[in-house]
Design an enzyme around this catalytic site. Structure first.
Site, PDB file in Angstrom:
ATOM      1  N   GLU A  78       0.542  -1.047   0.200  1.00  0.00           N
ATOM      2  CA  GLU A  78      -0.338  -0.013  -0.066  1.00  0.00           C
ATOM      3  C   GLU A  78       0.632   1.076   0.081  1.00  0.00           C
ATOM      4  O   GLU A  78       0.145   2.508   0.761  1.00  0.00           O
ATOM      5  CB  GLU A  78      -0.670   0.063   1.291  1.00  0.00           C
ATOM      6  CG  GLU A  78      -2.140  -0.774   0.809  1.00  0.00           C
ATOM      7  CD  GLU A  78      -2.906  -0.856   2.655  1.00  0.00           C
ATOM      8  OE1 GLU A  78      -4.137  -0.696   1.759  1.00  0.00           O
ATOM      9  OE2 GLU A  78      -3.013  -0.929   3.434  1.00  0.00           O
ATOM     10  N   HIS A  97      -0.245   5.056   7.845  1.00  0.00           N
ATOM     11  CA  HIS A  97      -1.086   4.584   7.965  1.00  0.00           C
ATOM     12  C   HIS A  97      -1.333   3.486   8.568  1.00  0.00           C
ATOM     13  O   HIS A  97      -0.588   2.741   8.718  1.00  0.00           O
ATOM     14  CB  HIS A  97      -0.973   3.718   6.085  1.00  0.00           C
ATOM     15  CG  HIS A  97      -2.435   3.022   5.890  1.00  0.00           C
ATOM     16  ND1 HIS A  97      -3.644   2.827   5.673  1.00  0.00           N
ATOM     17  CD2 HIS A  97      -1.760   1.523   5.659  1.00  0.00           C
ATOM     18  CE1 HIS A  97      -4.169   1.882   5.597  1.00  0.00           C
ATOM     19  NE2 HIS A  97      -3.220   1.287   5.441  1.00  0.00           N
ATOM     20  N   HIS A  99      -4.318   0.359  10.840  1.00  0.00           N
ATOM     21  CA  HIS A  99      -5.794  -0.011  10.949  1.00  0.00           C
ATOM     22  C   HIS A  99      -5.926  -0.495  12.740  1.00  0.00           C
ATOM     23  O   HIS A  99      -6.438  -1.459  12.819  1.00  0.00           O
ATOM     24  CB  HIS A  99      -4.886  -1.771  10.607  1.00  0.00           C
ATOM     25  CG  HIS A  99      -4.697  -2.251   8.869  1.00  0.00           C
ATOM     26  ND1 HIS A  99      -4.308  -2.987   8.832  1.00  0.00           N
ATOM     27  CD2 HIS A  99      -4.942  -0.956   7.856  1.00  0.00           C
ATOM     28  CE1 HIS A  99      -3.742  -3.154   7.820  1.00  0.00           C
ATOM     29  NE2 HIS A  99      -3.592  -1.533   7.288  1.00  0.00           N
ATOM     30  N   HIS A 169     -11.153  -0.729   6.848  1.00  0.00           N
ATOM     31  CA  HIS A 169     -10.086  -1.126   6.882  1.00  0.00           C
ATOM     32  C   HIS A 169      -8.904   0.057   7.930  1.00  0.00           C
ATOM     33  O   HIS A 169      -7.744  -0.745   8.382  1.00  0.00           O
ATOM     34  CB  HIS A 169      -9.427  -0.121   5.575  1.00  0.00           C
ATOM     35  CG  HIS A 169      -8.060  -0.775   5.222  1.00  0.00           C
ATOM     36  ND1 HIS A 169      -7.577  -0.752   3.911  1.00  0.00           N
ATOM     37  CD2 HIS A 169      -6.420  -0.600   5.389  1.00  0.00           C
ATOM     38  CE1 HIS A 169      -6.489  -0.359   3.471  1.00  0.00           C
ATOM     39  NE2 HIS A 169      -6.440  -0.490   4.856  1.00  0.00           N
TER      40      HIS A 169
HETATM   41 MN    MN Z   1      -3.546  -0.931   5.359  1.00  0.00          MN
END
Ligand code: MN
Length: 236
Positions: A78, A97, A99, A169
């Site tokens: 990603e 980024h 989760h 996500h």
């Molecule tokens: Mn991710």
């Protein structure tokens, strides 16, 4: 060894460890920083758990997500999240980024927006937008921002704000530098936990627009205080 400012890479390594220590990333999630000397380039660890990242694990990428020539190490799938945001947002110097579990409910319940519920998250400014990957990738998606097109679609939903939730996500949070991005990632997650808790108790009084704006100005100078503590904690 990549060509980079060692102090910047040092902050990036610390950011990886701090975000793990605070439960924002676990085995997954990543943090990047833009190369201040060459803004069309950013630094991100190779594909590995953030807590284990050392300076030698950092790779350099172009904003299209291509690793620098000659670096054959496997990158994060990603990485396009980072490159697309740097391309769309010249003011952004770092991207987290994750989760983080606390934010997930606010990405999946459409009628409830994540909003500043206490002063430490006033930088959020207001309701946080939600990226619905089905709108960009259709029904046959695996929720991963796995190419530039999806990265660009995410950057559009982020807009000019500090954070975007990703339905089913996680979240992506940005800052002017890596210290601010880490601060924001930690307090975005804290806000989500507190807001969910408060909503279970009853009707919530959120920060007003005026309080949000004033508090954001007050807190803007406080990032170093948190960073110095968190960096030492992460080393200990
Ligand atoms: Mn991710």
């Amino acid at each position: 060894v990549i060509d980079a400012d060692p102090a910047l890479i040092g902050d990036l390594v610390s950011a990886n460890h701090i975000l793990f220590r605070h439960g924002i990333v676990d085995a997954f999630g990543h943090v990047s920083v833009r190369d201040g000397r060459r803004p069309g380039r950013f630094f991100l660890a190779r594909n590995m758990a953030p807590a284990l990242v050392a300076a030698g694990d950092v790779m350099a990428f172009g904003l299209d997500g291509t690793p620098e020539a000659g670096d054959e190490r496997p990158p994060y799938l990603e990485r396009f999240i980072h490159g697309s945001i740097y391309r769309a947002r010249p003011d952004v110097g770092a991207v987290v980024h994750s989760h983080a579990a606390a934010v997930i409910p606010f990405g999946v319940v459409r009628r409830v927006a994540l909003r500043p519920v206490f002063h430490m998250s006033s930088f959020l400014g207001g309701p946080v937008p939600v990226f619905e990957i089905r709108e960009a990738a259709g029904p046959d998606n695996d929720l991963m921002v796995r190419d530039e097109r999806l990265g660009d679609a995410l950057a559009v939903v982020l807009g000019s704000g500090p954070a975007v939730l990703m339905r089913g996500h996680g979240a992506t949070v940005v800052g002017a530098d890596v210290r601010q991005a880490v601060f924001r990632a930690i307090y975005t997650s804290a806000n989500a936990g507190l807001q969910a808790e408060a909503m279970r108790l009853g009707e919530v009084t959120f920060l007003s627009d005026e309080e949000t704006a004033r508090s954001a100005v007050t807190n803007a100078g406080q990032v170093e205080r948190a960073w110095s503590l968190w960096r030492r904690e992460a080393q200990g």
